[in-house]
Design an enzyme around this catalytic site. Structure first.
Site, PDB file in Angstrom:
ATOM      1  N   TYR A  44      61.789  62.925  23.479  1.00 37.39           N
ATOM      2  CA  TYR A  44      60.556  62.669  24.377  1.00 37.39           C
ATOM      3  C   TYR A  44      61.108  63.304  25.850  1.00 37.39           C
ATOM      4  O   TYR A  44      60.340  63.932  26.807  1.00 37.39           O
ATOM      5  CB  TYR A  44      60.376  61.267  24.567  1.00 37.39           C
ATOM      6  CG  TYR A  44      59.212  60.753  25.540  1.00 37.39           C
ATOM      7  CD1 TYR A  44      59.754  60.463  26.667  1.00 37.39           C
ATOM      8  CD2 TYR A  44      57.837  60.849  25.384  1.00 37.39           C
ATOM      9  CE1 TYR A  44      58.780  60.211  27.675  1.00 37.39           C
ATOM     10  CE2 TYR A  44      56.947  60.480  26.133  1.00 37.39           C
ATOM     11  CZ  TYR A  44      57.504  60.114  27.330  1.00 37.39           C
ATOM     12  OH  TYR A  44      56.361  59.746  28.477  1.00 37.39           O
ATOM     13  N   ASP A  45      62.297  62.946  26.388  1.00 40.66           N
ATOM     14  CA  ASP A  45      62.880  63.362  27.663  1.00 40.66           C
ATOM     15  C   ASP A  45      62.961  64.838  27.742  1.00 40.66           C
ATOM     16  O   ASP A  45      62.662  65.373  28.679  1.00 40.66           O
ATOM     17  CB  ASP A  45      64.275  62.862  27.709  1.00 40.66           C
ATOM     18  CG  ASP A  45      64.222  61.152  28.211  1.00 40.66           C
ATOM     19  OD1 ASP A  45      65.468  60.476  27.915  1.00 40.66           O
ATOM     20  OD2 ASP A  45      62.984  60.814  28.281  1.00 40.66           O
ATOM     21  N   LEU A  91      38.555  33.145  43.018  1.00 41.55           N
ATOM     22  CA  LEU A  91      37.580  32.378  42.477  1.00 41.55           C
ATOM     23  C   LEU A  91      37.845  30.803  42.907  1.00 41.55           C
ATOM     24  O   LEU A  91      38.750  30.369  42.957  1.00 41.55           O
ATOM     25  CB  LEU A  91      37.804  32.668  41.023  1.00 41.55           C
ATOM     26  CG  LEU A  91      37.269  34.070  40.436  1.00 41.55           C
ATOM     27  CD1 LEU A  91      37.881  33.937  39.144  1.00 41.55           C
ATOM     28  CD2 LEU A  91      35.873  34.120  40.375  1.00 41.55           C
ATOM     29  N   LYS A 126      40.750  33.892  31.497  1.00 40.50           N
ATOM     30  CA  LYS A 126      41.148  34.180  32.599  1.00 40.50           C
ATOM     31  C   LYS A 126      42.688  34.844  32.455  1.00 40.50           C
ATOM     32  O   LYS A 126      43.490  33.903  32.183  1.00 40.50           O
ATOM     33  CB  LYS A 126      41.294  33.209  33.636  1.00 40.50           C
ATOM     34  CG  LYS A 126      41.732  33.307  35.059  1.00 40.50           C
ATOM     35  CD  LYS A 126      41.298  32.078  35.987  1.00 40.50           C
ATOM     36  CE  LYS A 126      41.741  32.313  37.223  1.00 40.50           C
ATOM     37  NZ  LYS A 126      43.073  32.559  37.591  1.00 40.50           N
ATOM     38  N   ARG A 147      45.900  43.419  44.967  1.00 41.69           N
ATOM     39  CA  ARG A 147      44.976  42.760  45.612  1.00 41.69           C
ATOM     40  C   ARG A 147      45.487  42.424  47.150  1.00 41.69           C
ATOM     41  O   ARG A 147      44.520  42.360  48.162  1.00 41.69           O
ATOM     42  CB  ARG A 147      44.792  41.306  45.018  1.00 41.69           C
ATOM     43  CG  ARG A 147      43.968  40.440  45.706  1.00 41.69           C
ATOM     44  CD  ARG A 147      43.635  39.245  44.884  1.00 41.69           C
ATOM     45  NE  ARG A 147      42.714  38.397  45.396  1.00 41.69           N
ATOM     46  CZ  ARG A 147      42.962  37.442  46.500  1.00 41.69           C
ATOM     47  NH1 ARG A 147      43.913  37.106  46.899  1.00 41.69           N
ATOM     48  NH2 ARG A 147      41.893  36.707  46.998  1.00 41.69           N
ATOM     49  N   LYS A 324      39.653  26.004  34.496  1.00 38.13           N
ATOM     50  CA  LYS A 324      41.065  26.035  34.274  1.00 38.13           C
ATOM     51  C   LYS A 324      41.290  25.074  33.031  1.00 38.13           C
ATOM     52  O   LYS A 324      40.407  24.226  32.703  1.00 38.13           O
ATOM     53  CB  LYS A 324      41.960  25.259  35.609  1.00 38.13           C
ATOM     54  CG  LYS A 324      41.815  26.313  36.606  1.00 38.13           C
ATOM     55  CD  LYS A 324      42.511  27.755  36.549  1.00 38.13           C
ATOM     56  CE  LYS A 324      42.822  28.394  37.711  1.00 38.13           C
ATOM     57  NZ  LYS A 324      43.686  27.807  38.707  1.00 38.13           N
ATOM     58  N   CYS A 421      61.189  13.627  64.140  1.00 37.07           N
ATOM     59  CA  CYS A 421      61.406  13.651  65.935  1.00 37.07           C
ATOM     60  C   CYS A 421      61.319  11.965  66.336  1.00 37.07           C
ATOM     61  O   CYS A 421      61.716  11.700  67.299  1.00 37.07           O
ATOM     62  CB  CYS A 421      60.062  14.264  66.634  1.00 37.07           C
ATOM     63  SG  CYS A 421      58.577  13.398  66.303  1.00 37.07           S
ATOM     64  N   CYS A 442      57.529  17.469  68.337  1.00 38.15           N
ATOM     65  CA  CYS A 442      57.963  17.254  67.053  1.00 38.15           C
ATOM     66  C   CYS A 442      58.356  18.752  66.507  1.00 38.15           C
ATOM     67  O   CYS A 442      57.557  19.527  66.350  1.00 38.15           O
ATOM     68  CB  CYS A 442      57.269  16.651  66.087  1.00 38.15           C
ATOM     69  SG  CYS A 442      57.801  16.602  64.398  1.00 38.15           S
TER      70      CYS A 442
HETATM   71  S1  IVH Z   1      36.749  37.881  37.907  1.00 32.92           S
HETATM   72  C1  IVH Z   1      34.912  38.549  42.623  1.00 32.92           C
HETATM   73  N1  IVH Z   1      37.664  37.662  35.503  1.00 32.92           N
HETATM   74  O1  IVH Z   1      41.762  35.636  38.998  1.00 32.92           O
HETATM   75  C2  IVH Z   1      36.080  37.907  41.897  1.00 32.92           C
HETATM   76  N2  IVH Z   1      39.131  37.401  37.464  1.00 32.92           N
HETATM   77  O2  IVH Z   1      41.728  33.270  40.641  1.00 32.92           O
HETATM   78  C3  IVH Z   1      36.162  38.315  40.415  1.00 32.92           C
HETATM   79  N3  IVH Z   1      41.410  36.893  36.786  1.00 32.92           N
HETATM   80  O3  IVH Z   1      41.677  37.545  41.549  1.00 32.92           O
HETATM   81  C4  IVH Z   1      37.202  37.801  39.485  1.00 32.92           C
HETATM   82  N4  IVH Z   1      41.346  37.182  34.833  1.00 32.92           N
HETATM   83  O4  IVH Z   1      42.820  38.371  39.833  1.00 32.92           O
HETATM   84  C5  IVH Z   1      37.832  37.743  36.962  1.00 32.92           C
HETATM   85  N5  IVH Z   1      38.603  37.687  33.502  1.00 32.92           N
HETATM   86  C6  IVH Z   1      38.698  37.443  34.664  1.00 32.92           C
HETATM   87  C7  IVH Z   1      40.080  37.205  35.288  1.00 32.92           C
HETATM   88  C8  IVH Z   1      40.054  37.306  36.605  1.00 32.92           C
HETATM   89  C9  IVH Z   1      42.211  36.924  35.626  1.00 32.92           C
HETATM   90  C10 IVH Z   1      42.107  36.839  38.225  1.00 32.92           C
HETATM   91  C11 IVH Z   1      41.728  37.693  39.286  1.00 32.92           C
HETATM   92  C12 IVH Z   1      41.294  36.937  40.306  1.00 32.92           C
HETATM   93  C13 IVH Z   1      41.896  35.741  40.207  1.00 32.92           C
HETATM   94  C14 IVH Z   1      41.108  34.468  40.810  1.00 32.92           C
END
Ligand code: IVH
Length: 693
Positions: A44-45, A91, A126, A147, A324, A421, A442
């Site tokens: 590959y290299d 979010l 998420k 970000r 969550k 303090c 303080c």
């Molecule tokens: S939607 C407008 N969908 O979670 C913002 N975010 O806690 C739209 N993340 O900054 C975000 N999985 O980096 C979205 N299925 C998902 C996600 C997701 C991970 C992250 C993302 C966001 C952060 C917010």
């Protein structure tokens, strides 16, 4: 035998280059996506070396999507900053079913939907990784950015080009000319375990979890290292686009998948809240068996026209929320309880724990929140406790395991004086928090304020984080914010030059001074937030900046408003979103001479730019509006949000300063007041026409 590159004509070189590029891409695909390479690393290299040799002789053959652009182009220092064409939002969180019901109710109310109208929701995992925005122009990847603070991220294009899941050129058809695909870069659990084994073998520190190792791998200055880390990418949305060829989130995600991206296969569209919660439970059940970490389920309103109307608040969309998962827990022993003093003097008890791993992270401290909380849970030194952590949240103590309490463990006595303090510590009526009354005498509060001052959403000075602030404070280099901007000057006569201090050198010191200089100009909203006034977070800072526009106007108004009979005080209270508590905190802060001295000293070093209302070309930019009566075509919240997005201020009552009143049916005293003051009044239809809705 290969012919020497020097013997090739341009045409021959072009042909061979294209063949090599295709072959390398095919190997990459097998290596990254299928985990099944068919050539040895050496072979590959050799292919890469040949490709590079051809490009060295015929530089015109280097295209942005050449495999050579994937590795080996190490930026010399750090990563350049890039401004996002559209901000990258965060979010809001939901922790239980009720929060999810509330979210959907809020959406309904905001949009003014009929009870029988379904709100389709996209639900998807998420991903616990780091978000990244990938910009394609004419179908070619031109920029990848982290970000960062949501407005500005880091240019990680060279590293991102080494990620197999990320196409260098878009596949399929129908993609817009400009397309920013946003999603999560992550590392699989098996790759994470392998990486830590390799770190062990090399005597290097282990990574705490897949997320950290993904972040560490992406932030390598040498893309060749990133390449060995096998990062992956799930798309979850988009940013700047020249056209959106879909009416729904789900439709657009389908298109994004067809253009060559991984979209999570658990993504589902649900038309009732029960179905939404069912997806949440199901994903929770398969969570442990997924090859990557997730920390919840994200819900998004499917209809894009509704997303647009819902807009955002405090940097998060109103149309999405993260549900969550319950936090992971572990047992450990409390070795001691420390009191930390925050920027506003709040005394926060922190349990010092016997280190324990919770959800893959070593936890040694857990907040106990406040005096009442310690008493309620009756946490004592020596106790065995259950700790939990959820995502980025600070670890918490859930409960004491009473059977394991040592006989001599005594109830904790909360201090009545500030441990830093020695000032008296007080609790205001109705407040759970005990606060040091020492203010700026303080030390703890002073240094915490400085930390806040340079934090990411405030002055955000590169290279000047919590650690440096604490060290500069200890070394007496800085005492107040203005000192930061005099560092370069004081350095010249300092007995203890920064460049000769441990951890610093000539270049890093010069870089720091340059980074400080780069922040000598700051917007009014950030400036206000940076001051760390109680109750003035980002949202309130922005509301105040939008209302007063310039620092001069704000300082004059606040001075005048100290008289609570004044017009200025009424005007402040009338700002939509600012209640008496916030107003009082603002006046208290600026009412103290030592605070004013700090601010004026600072203003001598920096320039605070006037607040720039978004869309200043809009007909209501900078104007003060009052809504009254019933609106029929949109909810009051939506109307207000629209007005603010167009740069208007929204007030709660009519005064001489009101420019326009929007009156619906049933408008009463505000309408009468407007008429008597001669303020222009329009109805809802005229408002909709004016706002171009
Ligand atoms: S939607 C407008 N969908 O979670 C913002 N975010 O806690 C739209 N993340 O900054 C975000 N999985 O980096 C979205 N299925 C998902 C996600 C997701 C991970 C992250 C993302 C966001 C952060 C917010």
């Amino acid at each position: 035998m290969e012919r020497p590159v020097d013997d090739l004509t341009l045409e021959e070189a072009g042909g061979e280059h294209a063949r090599l590029a295709d072959e390398i891409r095919a190997h990459d695909e097998r290596y990254y996506n299928k985990d099944a390479p068919t050539v040895s690393d050496a072979d590959y290299d050799a292919l890469r070396a040949r490709l590079l040799a051809i490009e060295a002789k015929f530089p015109d053959l280097i295209t942005p999507d050449s495999p050579s652009q994937r590795v080996g182009v190490a930026p010399t220092s750090g990563f350049a900053k890039v401004r996002h064409a559209r901000p990258m939002l965060s979010l809001g969180n939901a922790f239980d079913d009720q929060d999810v019901t509330d979210f959907i109710d809020r959406v309904r109310r905001f949009l003014g939907l009929a009870a029988d109208e379904a709100v389709d929701i996209v639900a998807e995992p998420k991903i616990d990784g780091l978000s990244c925005s990938l910009r394609y122009e004419g179908g070619t990847l031109v920029m990848a950015a982290t970000r960062g603070d949501g407005q500005e991220g880091e240019d990680v294009t060279a590293n991102v080009r080494t990620i197999g899941d990320i196409p260098h050129t878009l596949k399929g058809e129908g993609w817009p000319d400009i397309l920013e695909v946003r999603g999560e870069i992550y590392m699989t659990k098996p790759d994470f375990l392998k990486l830590n084994e390799a770190q062990d073998a090399a005597g290097k520190p282990r990574y705490a979890n897949p997320r950290n190792s993904a972040a560490g791998s992406l932030r390598q200055l040498d893309p060749a290292i990133t390449r060995t880390r096998r990062l992956r990418f799930f798309a979850w949305g988009w940013g700047d686009v020249s056209a959106v060829p879909a009416e729904r989130q789900s439709g657009m995600m389908g298109s994004i998948a067809s253009w060559g991206f991984q979209v999570n296969e658990e993504l589902k569209v649900c038309d009732t809240i029960d179905k939404v919660l069912e997806v949440y439970r199901r994903i929770g059940e398969i969570r442990a068996s997924l090859p990557y970490d997730i920390d919840g389920v994200v819900y998004k309103v499917d209809r894009l026209d509704w997303q647009e109307r819902l807009g955002m608040v405090s940097r998060a969309p109103r149309w999405a929320i993260a549900h969550k998962f319950a936090a992971e827990q572990a047992q450990t022993v409390v070795n001691g309880i420390d009191i930390q003093v925050g920027r506003t003097g709040a005394l926060t008890p922190v349990a010092k724990l016997e280190p324990v791993t919770v959800g893959g992270v070593v936890v040694q401290n857990a907040t106990l929140h406040n005096e009442d909380e310690i008493r309620r849970k009756d946490v004592r030194v020596g106790d065995t406790v259950i700790v939990q952590r959820a995502g980025d949240v600070i670890p918490q103590i859930v409960a004491v395991v009473l059977e394991k309490r040592p006989e001599d463990a005594a109830p904790y006595e909360f201090p009545m004086v500030c441990p830093v303090c020695g000032s008296h510590a007080e609790r205001e009526e109705g407040e759970a928090v005990r606060r040091c009354t020492g203010g700026l005498i303080c030390e703890a509060q002073r240094v915490e304020r400085l930390r806040h001052f340079v934090s990411r959403d405030a002055f955000d000075i590169e290279g000047l984080g919590e650690k440096q602030i604490a060290a500069f404070w200890r070394d007496k280099r800085i005492d107040a914010p203005a000192d930061i901007f005099r560092l370069a000057e004081t350095e010249k006569t300092s007995l203890k030059r920064l460049e000769f201090t441990e951890g610093w050198g000539k270049t890093s010191a010069a870089n720091l001074f340059a980074a400080i200089d780069a922040r000598r100009t700051i917007g009014l909203d950030r400036f206000l937030y940076a001051l760390g006034i109680r109750h003035i977070g980002q949202e309130n800072a922005r509301i105040l900046a939008r209302h007063y526009l310039s620092i001069g106007a704000l300082l004059d108004a606040v001075k005048a408003a100290q008289d609570t009979e004044s017009e200025a005080w009424r005007d402040l209270l009338n700002v939509d979103g600012i209640g008496p508590k916030v107003a009082k905190a603002l006046l208290d802060f600026f009412g103290e001479d030592h605070n004013l001295a700090v601010v004026n000293d600072l203003l001598g070093e920096i320039t605070v730019t006037d607040f720039e209302p978004p869309q200043s070309e809009s007909p209501v930019a900078g104007k003060t509006l009052v809504f009254t009566g019933t609106l029929e075509k949109m909810s009051r919240d939506e109307a207000k949000a629209r007005a603010q997005a167009m740069g208007a201020k929204v007030a709660g009552s009519v005064s001489k300063k009101t420019d326009l009143v929007i009156a619906g049916p049933g408008a009463g005293s505000k309408l009468a007041q407007a008429q008597s003051l001669g303020v222009e009044v329009i109805d809802e239809d005229a408002w909709i026409a004016l706002a171009g809705l």
